[in-house]
Motif scaffolding. Structure first.
Motif, short mmCIF file in Angstrom:
data_model
loop_
_atom_site.label_atom_id
_atom_site.label_comp_id
_atom_site.label_asym_id
_atom_site.label_seq_id
_atom_site.Cartn_x
_atom_site.Cartn_y
_atom_site.Cartn_z
N ASN A 51 15.99 5.65 -2.32
CA ASN A 51 14.53 5.46 -2.23
C ASN A 51 14.00 5.66 -0.81
OD1 ASN A 51 14.39 4.65 -5.03
ND2 ASN A 51 15.34 2.73 -4.37
N GLN A 82 -0.55 1.73 5.56
CA GLN A 82 0.04 0.43 5.26
C GLN A 82 0.12 -0.38 6.56
OE1 GLN A 82 0.97 -0.57 2.20
NE2 GLN A 82 0.54 1.35 1.16
N GLY A 120 11.06 3.02 -0.33
CA GLY A 120 11.14 2.10 -1.46
C GLY A 120 12.26 1.10 -1.33
N ARG A 121 12.72 0.62 -2.46
CA ARG A 121 13.71 -0.46 -2.54
C ARG A 121 15.00 -0.07 -1.81
NH1 ARG A 121 15.22 -1.85 -8.44
NH2 ARG A 121 13.03 -2.51 -8.44
N SER A 135 11.66 -1.61 4.40
CA SER A 135 11.01 -0.47 3.77
C SER A 135 9.51 -0.72 3.68
CB SER A 135 11.58 -0.21 2.37
OG SER A 135 11.31 -1.30 1.51
N ASP A 137 7.62 -0.22 0.91
CA ASP A 137 7.32 -0.88 -0.37
C ASP A 137 8.65 -1.29 -1.01
OD1 ASP A 137 6.64 -1.66 -2.91
OD2 ASP A 137 5.34 0.06 -3.33
N SER A 138 8.99 -2.56 -0.89
CA SER A 138 10.31 -3.04 -1.28
C SER A 138 10.58 -2.94 -2.78
CB SER A 138 10.50 -4.49 -0.83
OG SER A 138 9.54 -5.34 -1.45
N GLU A 139 9.55 -2.71 -3.60
CA GLU A 139 9.73 -2.65 -5.05
C GLU A 139 9.70 -1.23 -5.60
OE1 GLU A 139 10.55 -5.29 -6.84
OE2 GLU A 139 10.55 -6.36 -4.93
N ARG A 140 9.37 -0.28 -4.76
CA ARG A 140 9.19 1.09 -5.26
C ARG A 140 10.53 1.77 -5.50
NH1 ARG A 140 4.98 5.59 -2.85
NH2 ARG A 140 5.47 7.27 -4.35
N VAL A 141 10.62 2.48 -6.61
CA VAL A 141 11.79 3.29 -6.94
C VAL A 141 11.33 4.74 -7.09
CG1 VAL A 141 13.62 3.73 -8.59
CG2 VAL A 141 12.97 1.37 -8.06
N LEU A 142 11.93 5.64 -6.34
CA LEU A 142 11.50 7.03 -6.36
C LEU A 142 12.15 7.78 -7.53
CD1 LEU A 142 11.73 8.00 -2.58
CD2 LEU A 142 9.78 7.06 -3.83
N GLU A 146 10.13 13.16 -6.17
CA GLU A 146 9.37 12.59 -5.05
C GLU A 146 10.09 12.75 -3.72
OE1 GLU A 146 6.53 9.08 -6.62
OE2 GLU A 146 8.67 8.63 -6.79
#
Length: 222
Positions: A51, A82, A120-121, A135, A137-142, A146
């Motif tokens: 990610n 951000q 991401g995560r 990161s 966005d600690s919850e984002r999964v690519l 992407e």
């Protein structure tokens, strides 16, 4: 724009260096889903997590060449919009932890810019980094696409939003995570007073004199 989309490579910087002699397009990007031997400053390595983005591209230098990496830092921060702050000379931070870095190399009057961003995560991050990794966005999964589409968006944004040297200095200072704070650059302790006209660190030392530092690793001292 010429875009090399790689599933895996040792280093996007090295790949672009190898290709540069044959590239006809002024705008060229290399992105990869997996980078095994990423490059950092001073010969250090850049560890790519899942990610995370790893990409390199060609760019004409800023009018003040040594400000190019600071300009890219500013534009990356503004692209993501951000809570990202900047650490001299080329790190992106979230809550004082590192989420990205930039490496610039000049070859024949053009800059090869390497970017690594933990988007991401983060998983399996048991590495002994000098500055903890985080990161954006600690919850984002690519999803697989992407790893290429986001670098292309970022590169287009940078190309279309170049800023001059005065804007670089002003906007970089407004995003600095340690302005007027006590820091250590290599072994030198002082108050970070900003950056000079060529991107050098301005450090107020014990005798209240301002010392210019052109290269080094900066750490917070609190």
């Amino acid at each position: 724009m010429q875009h090399f989309k790689l599933q895996s490579c040792s280093s996007t910087q090295d790949y672009l260096k190898e290709k540069i002699a044959t590239i006809k397009n002024d705008f060229c990007l290399v992105s990869t889903q997996s980078q095994t031997q990423g490059k950092g400053r001073h010969g250090n390595s850049w560890q790519q997590f899942n990610n995370s983005l790893a990409f390199s591209f060609l760019l004409q230098p800023n009018q003040v060449v040594t400000l190019t990496s600071l300009e890219i830092s500013v534009l990356l921060t503004e692209y993501f919009n951000q809570n990202i702050l900047l650490k001299w000379p080329n790190d992106l931070l979230v809550n004082r932890n590192k989420c990205g870095g930039i490496l610039c190399n000049i070859i024949d009057d053009i800059v090869i810019v390497g970017v690594g961003i933990n988007l991401g995560r983060i998983e399996n991050s048991n590495f002994n980094f000098k500055l903890p990794a985080t990161s954006i966005d600690s919850e984002r999964v690519l999803v697989p696409d992407e790893y290429h589409s986001i670098p292309e968006e970022i590169y287009s944004y940078i190309i279309n939003n170049r800023i001059n040297s005065e804007q670089v200095l002003s906007r970089w200072s407004s995003l600095c995570a340690h302005l007027n704070s006590e820091v250590i650059i290599d072994s030198q302790l002082g108050i970070f007073a900003g950056v000079g006209s060529n991107g050098e660190a301005l450090l107020k030392v014990n005798d209240n004199k301002t010392q210019s530092i052109w290269s080094g690793s900066l750490f917070f001292n609190d």
